[in-house]
Design an enzyme around this catalytic site. Structure first.
Site, PDB file in Angstrom:
ATOM      1  N   PHE A  23       0.858  -1.184   0.000  1.00  0.00           N
ATOM      2  CA  PHE A  23       0.000   0.000   0.000  1.00  0.00           C
ATOM      3  C   PHE A  23       0.898   1.241   0.000  1.00  0.00           C
ATOM      4  O   PHE A  23       1.871   1.294   0.739  1.00  0.00           O
ATOM      5  CB  PHE A  23      -0.911  -0.007   1.237  1.00  0.00           C
ATOM      6  CG  PHE A  23      -2.061   0.948   1.128  1.00  0.00           C
ATOM      7  CD1 PHE A  23      -3.194   0.604   0.412  1.00  0.00           C
ATOM      8  CD2 PHE A  23      -2.004   2.188   1.726  1.00  0.00           C
ATOM      9  CE1 PHE A  23      -4.265   1.477   0.305  1.00  0.00           C
ATOM     10  CE2 PHE A  23      -3.058   3.075   1.619  1.00  0.00           C
ATOM     11  CZ  PHE A  23      -4.193   2.725   0.914  1.00  0.00           C
ATOM     12  N   SER A  61       0.890  -1.616   5.880  1.00  0.00           N
ATOM     13  CA  SER A  61       1.710  -1.476   7.085  1.00  0.00           C
ATOM     14  C   SER A  61       1.150  -2.249   8.274  1.00  0.00           C
ATOM     15  O   SER A  61       1.894  -2.679   9.148  1.00  0.00           O
ATOM     16  CB  SER A  61       1.870   0.005   7.445  1.00  0.00           C
ATOM     17  OG  SER A  61       2.636   0.654   6.461  1.00  0.00           O
ATOM     18  N   THR A  91     -10.178  10.048   7.772  1.00  0.00           N
ATOM     19  CA  THR A  91     -10.787   9.181   8.791  1.00  0.00           C
ATOM     20  C   THR A  91      -9.736   8.795   9.830  1.00  0.00           C
ATOM     21  O   THR A  91      -8.534   8.989   9.622  1.00  0.00           O
ATOM     22  CB  THR A  91     -11.338   7.889   8.144  1.00  0.00           C
ATOM     23  OG1 THR A  91     -10.230   7.104   7.683  1.00  0.00           O
ATOM     24  CG2 THR A  91     -12.272   8.206   6.980  1.00  0.00           C
ATOM     25  N   HIS A  93      -8.573   6.010  10.424  1.00  0.00           N
ATOM     26  CA  HIS A  93      -7.845   4.817   9.998  1.00  0.00           C
ATOM     27  C   HIS A  93      -6.338   4.992  10.159  1.00  0.00           C
ATOM     28  O   HIS A  93      -5.626   4.069  10.574  1.00  0.00           O
ATOM     29  CB  HIS A  93      -8.199   4.501   8.539  1.00  0.00           C
ATOM     30  CG  HIS A  93      -7.641   3.211   8.052  1.00  0.00           C
ATOM     31  ND1 HIS A  93      -6.603   3.155   7.162  1.00  0.00           N
ATOM     32  CD2 HIS A  93      -7.971   1.941   8.334  1.00  0.00           C
ATOM     33  CE1 HIS A  93      -6.308   1.881   6.916  1.00  0.00           C
ATOM     34  NE2 HIS A  93      -7.135   1.136   7.609  1.00  0.00           N
TER      35      HIS A  93
END
Length: 163
Positions: A23, A61, A91, A93
């Site tokens: 990612f 991660s 957000t 997250h």
């Protein structure tokens, strides 16, 4: 009074694992390139057929700690480098991923006694992440240096006492 320090020489027997989050791979691939460049310049074989270096890719991660733990527990490596990039969004997250990956990575190091290098960028913007992955400087290089120093340092420290 003894002083313990890691050195950047005698790396011929060193085995290193690098765990990279896919990612934000625009950033993490640059971190990996910097890491490999540093390792190669310090005498580590980074070729595809290397017996000194293994690279594992994970989705993000958050998954770094479990793979780092598996590799560190294998007794095949003297040090593990984790590379990731968590960029703040709209957000919460970001906070969850940063907290869990950092806690997990530090727990792996304590549990296994193998140095785990925390190479996870935590930035507010993609621009900041790119600057840290090569536009201004490449922190992947620094993480590799930390790995070499810690692997060396662990060989000169007094042995662990088993209780």
């Amino acid at each position: 009074m003894p002083t313990f320090e890691g050195r950047f020489t005698n790396v011929s027997d060193l085995r290193i694992a690098v765990v990279v989050a896919r990612f934000n791979d625009l950033v993490t691939s640059k971190l990996l390139s910097g890491c490999l460049d540093c390792l190669e310049r310090h005498g580590i074989d980074t070729s595809a057929s290397s017996k000194q270096l293994d690279i594992a890719w994970v989705p993000g991660s958050f998954e770094l700690p479990i793979v780092a733990q598996r590799l560190a527990s294998s007794a095949n490596y003297q040090v593990v480098v984790t590379l990731g990039a968590v960029i703040r969004g709209d957000t919460p997250h970001f906070d969850v991923v940063v907290a869990e990956s950092s806690k997990g990575i530090s727990a792996v190091a304590r549990e296994t006694g193998i140095p785990i290098i925390f190479g996870v960028l935590t930035t507010d913007t993609m621009q900041q992440a790119l600057e840290r992955a090569g536009i201004k400087s490449n922190l992947g290089w620094s993480y590799a240096l930390q790995a070499l120093e810690m692997a060396s340092l662990m060989t000169v420290l007094p042995p662990r006492k088993l209780s």
